[in-house]
Each structure stands twice: as structure tokens, then as C-alpha cells.
Write a protein that holds these residues in place. Structure first.
Motif, short mmCIF file in Angstrom:
data_model
loop_
_atom_site.label_atom_id
_atom_site.label_comp_id
_atom_site.label_asym_id
_atom_site.label_seq_id
_atom_site.Cartn_x
_atom_site.Cartn_y
_atom_site.Cartn_z
N ASP A 2 0.86 -1.18 0.00
CA ASP A 2 0.00 0.00 0.00
C ASP A 2 0.89 1.23 0.00
N GLU A 3 0.95 1.91 -1.14
CA GLU A 3 1.86 3.06 -1.25
C GLU A 3 1.43 4.23 -0.37
N TYR A 4 0.20 4.19 0.16
CA TYR A 4 -0.28 5.30 0.99
C TYR A 4 -0.14 5.02 2.48
N ALA A 5 0.41 3.86 2.84
CA ALA A 5 0.51 3.48 4.25
C ALA A 5 1.74 4.12 4.90
N TRP A 6 1.73 5.45 4.93
CA TRP A 6 2.86 6.19 5.48
C TRP A 6 2.60 6.58 6.93
N LEU A 7 3.60 6.35 7.76
CA LEU A 7 3.67 6.91 9.11
C LEU A 7 5.13 7.31 9.28
N ALA A 8 5.48 8.38 8.59
CA ALA A 8 6.89 8.75 8.42
C ALA A 8 7.52 9.18 9.74
N TRP A 9 8.81 8.86 9.85
CA TRP A 9 9.58 9.42 10.95
C TRP A 9 9.72 10.92 10.75
N HIS A 44 3.32 16.62 6.29
CA HIS A 44 4.19 15.89 5.36
C HIS A 44 3.80 14.42 5.40
N ASN A 45 3.52 13.87 4.24
CA ASN A 45 3.12 12.47 4.17
C ASN A 45 4.31 11.53 4.30
N ASP A 46 5.48 11.98 3.85
CA ASP A 46 6.65 11.11 3.85
C ASP A 46 7.86 11.85 4.39
N LEU A 47 8.99 11.18 4.41
CA LEU A 47 10.26 11.79 4.79
C LEU A 47 11.30 11.34 3.78
N GLU A 48 11.77 12.29 2.97
CA GLU A 48 12.73 12.00 1.91
C GLU A 48 14.12 12.46 2.34
N PHE A 49 15.11 11.60 2.11
CA PHE A 49 16.49 12.03 2.32
C PHE A 49 17.37 11.35 1.28
N THR A 50 18.49 11.98 0.96
CA THR A 50 19.39 11.47 -0.05
C THR A 50 20.65 10.89 0.58
N VAL A 51 21.17 9.85 -0.08
CA VAL A 51 22.47 9.29 0.27
C VAL A 51 23.20 8.99 -1.03
N ALA A 101 3.88 0.25 8.24
CA ALA A 101 3.88 1.60 7.64
C ALA A 101 5.26 1.90 7.05
N TRP A 102 5.23 2.73 6.00
CA TRP A 102 6.46 3.28 5.44
C TRP A 102 7.02 4.33 6.40
N ARG A 103 8.35 4.35 6.54
CA ARG A 103 9.00 5.31 7.43
C ARG A 103 9.86 6.35 6.71
N VAL A 104 10.58 5.89 5.65
CA VAL A 104 11.51 6.79 4.96
C VAL A 104 11.50 6.51 3.46
N ASP A 105 11.84 7.55 2.71
CA ASP A 105 12.01 7.47 1.26
C ASP A 105 13.46 7.86 0.98
#
Length: 197
Positions: A2-9, A44-51, A101-105
Motif C-alpha cells: 500500500d503506497e499510501y501506508a505512510w507513518l513517516a519518521w 508531510h506524508n513522507d520523509l525523503e532524504f538522499t544518500v 507503515a512506510w518510514r523513509v524514502d
């Protein structure tokens, strides 16, 4: 999945988990702008960070309680524990099975420890120290001009809201940087007029 199951940190929570990892990373997207503002301005629905792509295994190990899935063109595929994302993968989501739930992107980038490379045009390269700032609590985030450049390609209502809130606070240097890069990549973009008046 479920791409909408976000509970982002929160960025704070992520930063605490990564505090002992001596590799470059930074928050991007809407949260990057809010770290710059010094306060949360919207949901904010998600939490995006780059590496850096080559550092992904280390971040994965540090966030080992998450199950990771590659994301491409709306399709999700489980990334086996010791596998690396393919070169055509630029996005990996972390799923918390306990919370369901999704936590990070996680965004995979091509830069080096010293250099930041714009994902959509790899000829745009700057010193990482110029492109990444620290919040008052020490959380690294992508500077607002670069964050808005990403948002300019497919501007959604939330991106327009982010731009409207950021515009009065942008420095002259950031305005000029964003104008220069919009004129190069999106020469008809309506933000150019807003930034130059």
C-alpha cells in the motif's frame, strides 16, 4: 504494498538514528524547506532524504529494522538483504513491518563526499558544502533553491505552496541561483517572473 501506508519518521528521529554514521546525507523535499524555515509549515506524508548510491548499504545496515523496497514507475519490489539497487533505481522506501507503515524514502544520488550532483542534469555540480545546510539542531538539509528546483519540474499544489512560503525569505543569492537554473531547465516556468520582480 500500500503506497499510501505512510507513518513517516520526523527528521529529528532520522537524525538520531544516523548520528554515528559518518557519511553524507541530507533531508530533501518539503521537510528540507521546513528545516530551513525553522518550523513545520504543513503536513508531510513522507520523509525523503538522499544518500550516495555507494553508501546505501551502510544506511540500510543502520536502519536494519526496516524492510526496503525499490520504487520505479509506481512499481515496488522487495530488495533482498544483501542486494544493491540497480543503476536504474533512484528511490528506495523503508517499511516498518511492526508498524505496518512506510518510514523513509531514500533517494540515491551520484555525488561524492565533496560534490553534489543534480540528479536530473548531472552536468550541474556544486561543492556539497554549498548545497547542504544544517538546521538549528544539526540536521542536514538541501538548501531551499535546490529543493525548489526539484519541485519545479512537476509543480503540484503543495509545491506551489512551498514556493509561495519560501519566496519572501529567499536570499538574493538563492533567488539568482534558482532563476539561473530554471531558465536553463524550465525556461517557461512561472516562478521565474515571481523571482525576478
Amino acid at each position: 504494498m500500500d503506497e499510501y501506508a505512510w507513518l513517516a519518521w520526523t527528521p529529528e528521529h532520522l537524525s538520531q538514528r544516523l548520528q554515528h554514521l559518518a557519511r553524507p546525507w541530507c533531508v530533501v523535499g518539503g521537510w528540507a524547506l521546513d528545516l530551513w524555515h525553522g518550523q513545520q509549515t504543513r503536513e508531510h506524508n513522507d520523509l525523503e532524504f538522499t544518500v550516495r548510491r555507494e553508501d546505501f548499504p551502510l544506511f540500510r545496515q543502520t536502519l536494519s529494522e526496516l524492510k526496503f523496497y525499490t520504487v520505479k514507475n509506481g512499481a515496488f519490489e522487495c530488495l533482498p538483504e544483501h542486494d544493491l539497487p540497480g543503476d536504474d533505481i533512484f528511490q528506495v522506501w523503508g517499511f516498518d513491518t511492526e508498524a505496518n507503515a512506510w518510514r523513509v524514502d531514500v533517494m540515491l544520488e551520484a555525488g561524492s563526499a565533496q560534490s553534489w550532483v543534480y540528479k536530473r542534469d548531472t552536468s550541474i555540480v556544486y561543492p556539497r558544502a554549498e548545497m547542504v545546510a544544517l538546521s538549528a539542531s544539526g540536521i542536514p538539509y538541501l538548501r531551499p533553491a535546490a529543493t525548489l528546483l526539484f519541485k519545479a519540474k512537476n509543480t503540484r499544489p503543495k509545491d506551489q505552496g512551498d514556493f509561495t512560503r519560501a519566496l519572501p525569505k529567499l536570499s538574493g543569492e538563492d533567488r539568482q541561483w534558482l532563476v539561473d537554473h530554471l531558465q536553463r531547465l524550465h525556461p517557461q516556468h512561472e516562478w521565474i517572473a515571481d523571482l525576478t520582480h
